[in-house]
Design an enzyme around this catalytic site. Sequence first.
Site, PDB file in Angstrom:
ATOM      1  N   GLU A   2      14.166 -10.101 -43.931  1.00 17.24           N
ATOM      2  CA  GLU A   2      13.997  -8.650 -43.997  1.00 17.24           C
ATOM      3  C   GLU A   2      13.186  -8.367 -45.246  1.00 17.24           C
ATOM      4  O   GLU A   2      13.693  -8.438 -46.367  1.00 17.24           O
ATOM      5  CB  GLU A   2      15.369  -7.963 -44.047  1.00 17.24           C
ATOM      6  CG  GLU A   2      15.323  -6.483 -43.699  1.00 17.24           C
ATOM      7  CD  GLU A   2      14.748  -5.636 -44.811  1.00 17.24           C
ATOM      8  OE1 GLU A   2      13.574  -5.228 -44.689  1.00 17.24           O
ATOM      9  OE2 GLU A   2      15.439  -5.393 -45.797  1.00 17.24           O
TER      10      GLU A   2
ATOM     11  N   CYS B   4      15.790  -0.708 -48.736  1.00 18.71           N
ATOM     12  CA  CYS B   4      14.768  -0.951 -47.712  1.00 18.71           C
ATOM     13  C   CYS B   4      14.706   0.163 -46.687  1.00 18.71           C
ATOM     14  O   CYS B   4      13.708   0.282 -45.962  1.00 18.71           O
ATOM     15  CB  CYS B   4      15.015  -2.290 -47.024  1.00 18.71           C
ATOM     16  SG  CYS B   4      16.673  -2.446 -46.317  1.00 18.71           S
TER      17      CYS B   4
END
Length: 268
Positions: free
Chosen positions: A116, A150
């Site tokens: 990620e 994020c």
Amino acid sequence: YRFWRRGEDGRWSSVDDDDVLAPHALPSAFAIRLASYAGAPVAEDAILPFRPSGRNEPYALELVSPAWSQIVTGDPREIADEMLVNPDIDLVTFTGGVPVGKYIAAKAVYKRQVLELGGNAPFIVMEDADLDEAASLAAAGSYKNSGQRCTAVKRMLVHEKVADAFVERLVARTKAWSYGDPMDDSLEMGTVIDEAAAKNFEARVNDAVSRGAKLLVGNVRRGAVYSPTVIDHVDPDMDVVKTETFGPVSPVIRFRDIDHAIAIPNGT
């Protein structure tokens, strides 16, 4: 290197390599919680080696709670490759930047990988939007956790017909967002990860302003404290939006129509 596990009694002890399943590397204390959520389904009775950022190892030692977790500390130049190539490790997960993600992908090769690598999330406001609601969501999306997550809003794309009205509301909410001492629970936002990060945000905003963007509020830095910031009339080619600015900055990009709005994030 040595793997460590904290038991249900809170005590730490070393464990054998035979119990290792998957190393997990994450950059922030916020992500430590994600490690627990992500690790439980795959780990079951195995061990999840957890390598936090060197910037917050003490917090990781305090916050990681599952008995199956291990904290791996030390210089990544010495321990990272072992975690990637050790034959007892079946899966490698990582949350962080693209350069390190690419290194892991090349080094781990045959292992299963979950990478990620952050994002540069756009927040699109069309001409028929509820501007009060949009401004509230945009501010929260940009400033919660100091914008260092994020899932944060990284660039705000606003239809040119409603841009002035939206920006007025966004500036009002930004001015009302309290920030400062991270130990003060009454404030909505504390510091960013360190002073170097705050200086980076300041420099990116200054660069955008020098290239024609308009600073409407913020860009005030005191050490690692960086204020919620709004800049308008941002060009998609400016560094502040072309690559992810991992902090509490709200760059507003104006667009003509939906095709234009879609083309902007697809261009990075």
